[in-house]
Design a protein around this motif. Structure first.
Motif, PDB file in Angstrom:
ATOM      1  N   SER A  19     105.474  -6.636  36.034  1.00 45.66           N
ATOM      2  CA  SER A  19     104.448  -6.689  37.081  1.00 45.66           C
ATOM      3  C   SER A  19     104.913  -7.552  38.245  1.00 45.66           C
ATOM      4  O   SER A  19     104.749  -7.184  39.415  1.00 45.66           O
ATOM      5  N   TRP A  20     105.518  -8.707  37.937  1.00 45.08           N
ATOM      6  CA  TRP A  20     106.097  -9.545  38.994  1.00 45.08           C
ATOM      7  C   TRP A  20     107.165  -8.775  39.773  1.00 45.08           C
ATOM      8  O   TRP A  20     107.215  -8.814  41.009  1.00 45.08           O
ATOM      9  N   ALA A  21     108.048  -8.076  39.060  1.00 42.44           N
ATOM     10  CA  ALA A  21     109.126  -7.333  39.713  1.00 42.44           C
ATOM     11  C   ALA A  21     108.556  -6.323  40.701  1.00 42.44           C
ATOM     12  O   ALA A  21     109.028  -6.199  41.840  1.00 42.44           O
ATOM     13  N   ALA A  22     107.523  -5.593  40.269  1.00 43.68           N
ATOM     14  CA  ALA A  22     106.904  -4.604  41.151  1.00 43.68           C
ATOM     15  C   ALA A  22     106.324  -5.273  42.393  1.00 43.68           C
ATOM     16  O   ALA A  22     106.461  -4.762  43.517  1.00 43.68           O
ATOM     17  N   TYR A  23     105.683  -6.424  42.205  1.00 47.42           N
ATOM     18  CA  TYR A  23     105.084  -7.122  43.340  1.00 47.42           C
ATOM     19  C   TYR A  23     106.146  -7.612  44.320  1.00 47.42           C
ATOM     20  O   TYR A  23     106.004  -7.445  45.543  1.00 47.42           O
ATOM     21  N   PHE A  24     107.207  -8.229  43.810  1.00 48.84           N
ATOM     22  CA  PHE A  24     108.263  -8.712  44.692  1.00 48.84           C
ATOM     23  C   PHE A  24     108.905  -7.563  45.467  1.00 48.84           C
ATOM     24  O   PHE A  24     109.220  -7.694  46.652  1.00 48.84           O
ATOM     25  N   LEU A  25     109.109  -6.442  44.803  1.00 48.26           N
ATOM     26  CA  LEU A  25     109.655  -5.264  45.499  1.00 48.26           C
ATOM     27  C   LEU A  25     108.704  -4.800  46.601  1.00 48.26           C
ATOM     28  O   LEU A  25     109.131  -4.450  47.701  1.00 48.26           O
ATOM     29  N   SER A 116     106.641 -18.331  34.258  1.00 51.08           N
ATOM     30  CA  SER A 116     105.312 -17.729  34.155  1.00 51.08           C
ATOM     31  C   SER A 116     104.564 -18.202  32.913  1.00 51.08           C
ATOM     32  O   SER A 116     103.478 -17.690  32.621  1.00 51.08           O
ATOM     33  N   SER A 117     105.128 -19.148  32.190  1.00 49.80           N
ATOM     34  CA  SER A 117     104.580 -19.550  30.897  1.00 49.80           C
ATOM     35  C   SER A 117     103.084 -19.843  30.962  1.00 49.80           C
ATOM     36  O   SER A 117     102.606 -20.549  31.847  1.00 49.80           O
ATOM     37  N   SER A 118     102.353 -19.326  29.992  1.00 44.26           N
ATOM     38  CA  SER A 118     100.911 -19.552  29.953  1.00 44.26           C
ATOM     39  C   SER A 118     100.531 -20.755  29.112  1.00 44.26           C
ATOM     40  O   SER A 118      99.385 -21.204  29.153  1.00 44.26           O
ATOM     41  N   PRO A 140     101.151 -16.845  36.768  1.00 45.68           N
ATOM     42  CA  PRO A 140     100.312 -15.838  37.426  1.00 45.68           C
ATOM     43  C   PRO A 140      99.103 -15.502  36.570  1.00 45.68           C
ATOM     44  O   PRO A 140      99.005 -15.911  35.415  1.00 45.68           O
ATOM     45  N   PHE A 141      98.213 -14.739  37.152  1.00 45.21           N
ATOM     46  CA  PHE A 141      97.094 -14.192  36.392  1.00 45.21           C
ATOM     47  C   PHE A 141      97.342 -12.703  36.257  1.00 45.21           C
ATOM     48  O   PHE A 141      97.734 -12.037  37.213  1.00 45.21           O
ATOM     49  N   ASN A 142      97.121 -12.173  35.078  1.00 50.31           N
ATOM     50  CA  ASN A 142      97.487 -10.790  34.754  1.00 50.31           C
ATOM     51  C   ASN A 142      96.480  -9.791  35.333  1.00 50.31           C
ATOM     52  O   ASN A 142      95.272  -9.985  35.176  1.00 50.31           O
ATOM     53  N   PRO A 143      96.954  -8.718  36.004  1.00 48.44           N
ATOM     54  CA  PRO A 143      98.349  -8.365  36.273  1.00 48.44           C
ATOM     55  C   PRO A 143      98.859  -8.991  37.575  1.00 48.44           C
ATOM     56  O   PRO A 143      98.175  -8.907  38.607  1.00 48.44           O
ATOM     57  N   PRO A 144     100.035  -9.615  37.540  1.00 49.53           N
ATOM     58  CA  PRO A 144     100.545 -10.314  38.727  1.00 49.53           C
ATOM     59  C   PRO A 144     100.725  -9.438  39.957  1.00 49.53           C
ATOM     60  O   PRO A 144     100.672  -9.959  41.076  1.00 49.53           O
ATOM     61  N   HIS A 145     100.943  -8.135  39.766  1.00 53.61           N
ATOM     62  CA  HIS A 145     101.155  -7.294  40.947  1.00 53.61           C
ATOM     63  C   HIS A 145      99.855  -7.066  41.729  1.00 53.61           C
ATOM     64  O   HIS A 145      99.886  -6.532  42.833  1.00 53.61           O
ATOM     65  N   MET A 146      98.709  -7.524  41.143  1.00 54.90           N
ATOM     66  CA  MET A 146      97.439  -7.330  41.823  1.00 54.90           C
ATOM     67  C   MET A 146      96.671  -8.625  42.028  1.00 54.90           C
ATOM     68  O   MET A 146      96.147  -8.885  43.115  1.00 54.90           O
ATOM     69  N   GLY A 186      97.398 -24.618  28.565  1.00 53.81           N
ATOM     70  CA  GLY A 186      96.582 -23.528  29.092  1.00 53.81           C
ATOM     71  C   GLY A 186      96.297 -23.605  30.573  1.00 53.81           C
ATOM     72  O   GLY A 186      95.670 -22.703  31.135  1.00 53.81           O
ATOM     73  N   HIS A 187      96.699 -24.730  31.229  1.00 46.75           N
ATOM     74  CA  HIS A 187      96.536 -24.885  32.673  1.00 46.75           C
ATOM     75  C   HIS A 187      95.040 -24.871  33.052  1.00 46.75           C
ATOM     76  O   HIS A 187      94.251 -25.512  32.361  1.00 46.75           O
ATOM     77  N   ILE A 188      94.648 -24.160  34.098  1.00 48.19           N
ATOM     78  CA  ILE A 188      93.242 -24.177  34.529  1.00 48.19           C
ATOM     79  C   ILE A 188      92.518 -22.882  34.158  1.00 48.19           C
ATOM     80  O   ILE A 188      91.532 -22.887  33.425  1.00 48.19           O
ATOM     81  N   ALA A 189      93.000 -21.765  34.671  1.00 48.68           N
ATOM     82  CA  ALA A 189      92.267 -20.505  34.519  1.00 48.68           C
ATOM     83  C   ALA A 189      92.134 -20.089  33.061  1.00 48.68           C
ATOM     84  O   ALA A 189      91.069 -19.625  32.637  1.00 48.68           O
ATOM     85  N   ASN A 190      93.198 -20.252  32.280  1.00 50.71           N
ATOM     86  CA  ASN A 190      93.110 -19.869  30.878  1.00 50.71           C
ATOM     87  C   ASN A 190      92.179 -20.779  30.087  1.00 50.71           C
ATOM     88  O   ASN A 190      91.519 -20.340  29.143  1.00 50.71           O
ATOM     89  N   ARG A 191      92.107 -22.049  30.450  1.00 47.75           N
ATOM     90  CA  ARG A 191      91.157 -22.941  29.785  1.00 47.75           C
ATOM     91  C   ARG A 191      89.717 -22.526  30.099  1.00 47.75           C
ATOM     92  O   ARG A 191      88.848 -22.551  29.227  1.00 47.75           O
TER      93      ARG A 191
END
Length: 313
Positions: A19-25, A116-118, A140-146, A186-191
């Motif tokens: 997903s990251w690869a698609a976004y960077f492209l 990207s570690s969660s 990132p938050f899944n999906p990273p391309h969006m 878990g950082h912020i969003a996952n918590r």
């Protein structure tokens, strides 16, 4: 920051890495990807093709093309000419330590190594590196391309410059980075998600609601507001002219009583079966393969609508 970056290394091409690869492209970069798993290249290219229509709908940068993707299962070849690394390998500490040690040895000291570690802490991962100051979390938050959100967190040895450069890079390519100022699992969003999941699981386990009831309660209730503003600004609006202080003056005590009554379920085999059966029942008569495309189409519209207003933060 982006002027110095033309080629991005995507290391690990599973769901998140692809997903990251698609976004960077889509943002007009060259992407050099690496993954040792058999068949990884074919799967990556297929995934990029699958993501491309929605990325086209959201708008491509000048020169963006899936053809700017190159792949190697050899890490040294994959990192040749790379100016920024987005690592999305397995969530295993031993593998992550070895991978970062190798990447650190292969790249110039000014190339940022973002993970990207969660769940893993960068203070642990960077310990394997000769240049730990350039190691940072870019979760990132899944999906990273969006989804625009990226959580940026430095480890104990990460330099302030690296954090600032990473924040600037993500912002420049259309992301909404936030700086997590202290390492926590878990950082912020996952918590925040985990807090909601805990009570959702509890309500189903106790027979208060079905899986479908819980999903409806969120998707057609507070979830609609949360898609527009976060919890604090929503609370502020709930307080009317008096804002969040007025709201907390009047509802603070009931909120505390709800907190005291929240459940602490264990994810037992019985609960897993109960939740799985609930999802199957909720999807009865629907094609689950259509859920992700339908979600992505609505997400694209929502992101476009939010980008088109300056009234919301």
């Amino acid at each position: 920051m982006t002027e110095d970056i033309t080629c991005i290394g995507v290391i690990g091409t599973g769901v998140i890495g692809a997903s990251w690869a698609a976004y960077f492209l889509a943002r007009g970069f060259d992407v050099s990807a690496c993954d040792p798993m058999p068949g990884a290249e074919a799967k990556l290219r297929e995934t990029v093709r699958a993501h491309w229509p929605i990325l086209e709908k959201m708008g491509l940068a000048a020169g963006a093309s899936p053809e700017r993707l190159r792949f190697s299962n050899d890490l040294k070849r994959a990192l040749d000419g790379v100016h920024f690394v987005q690592e999305s390998g397995p969530e295993r500490e031993d593998l992550k330590l070895a991978l970062f040690r190798d990447m650190d040895a292969l790249l110039a000291p000014d190339v940022i190594l973002a993970s990207s570690s969660s769940g893993l802490l960068m203070s642990v991962v960077q310990a394997a590196c000769r240049h730990p100051e350039r190691v940072v979390l870019g979760h990132p938050f899944n999906p990273p391309h969006m989804i625009p959100l990226v959580e940026v967190i430095g480890g104990a040895l990460t330099s302030n410059e690296t954090v600032e450069r990473t924040m600037a890079f993500y912002a420049a390519i259309g992301k909404r980075p936030i700086h997590v100022r202290k390492e926590v699992p878990g950082h912020i969003a996952n918590r925040l998600q985990a807090a909601l999941w805990r009570e959702a699981f509890h309500l189903v386990q106790e027979g208060v609601a079905t899986v479908a009831d819980v999903d409806t309660a969120i998707a057609y209730g507070p979830g609609l507001r949360w898609a527009l503003m976060g919890p604090f600004l929503n609370l502020h609006l709930s307080g009317g002219e008096g804002g969040i202080k007025h709201m907390l003056d009047h509802l603070g005590a009931p909120i505390e009583s709800w907190w005291a009554d929240l459940g602490t379920p264990n994810i037992t085999e019985e609960l897993k079966q109960q939740l799985s059966a609930g999802v199957e029942a909720a999807l009865s008569g629907r094609d689950s393969a259509q859920l992700a495309p339908a979600r992505d189409a609505l997400l694209a519209g929502l992101i476009e609508a939010k980008a088109g207003t300056d009234k919301l933060p």
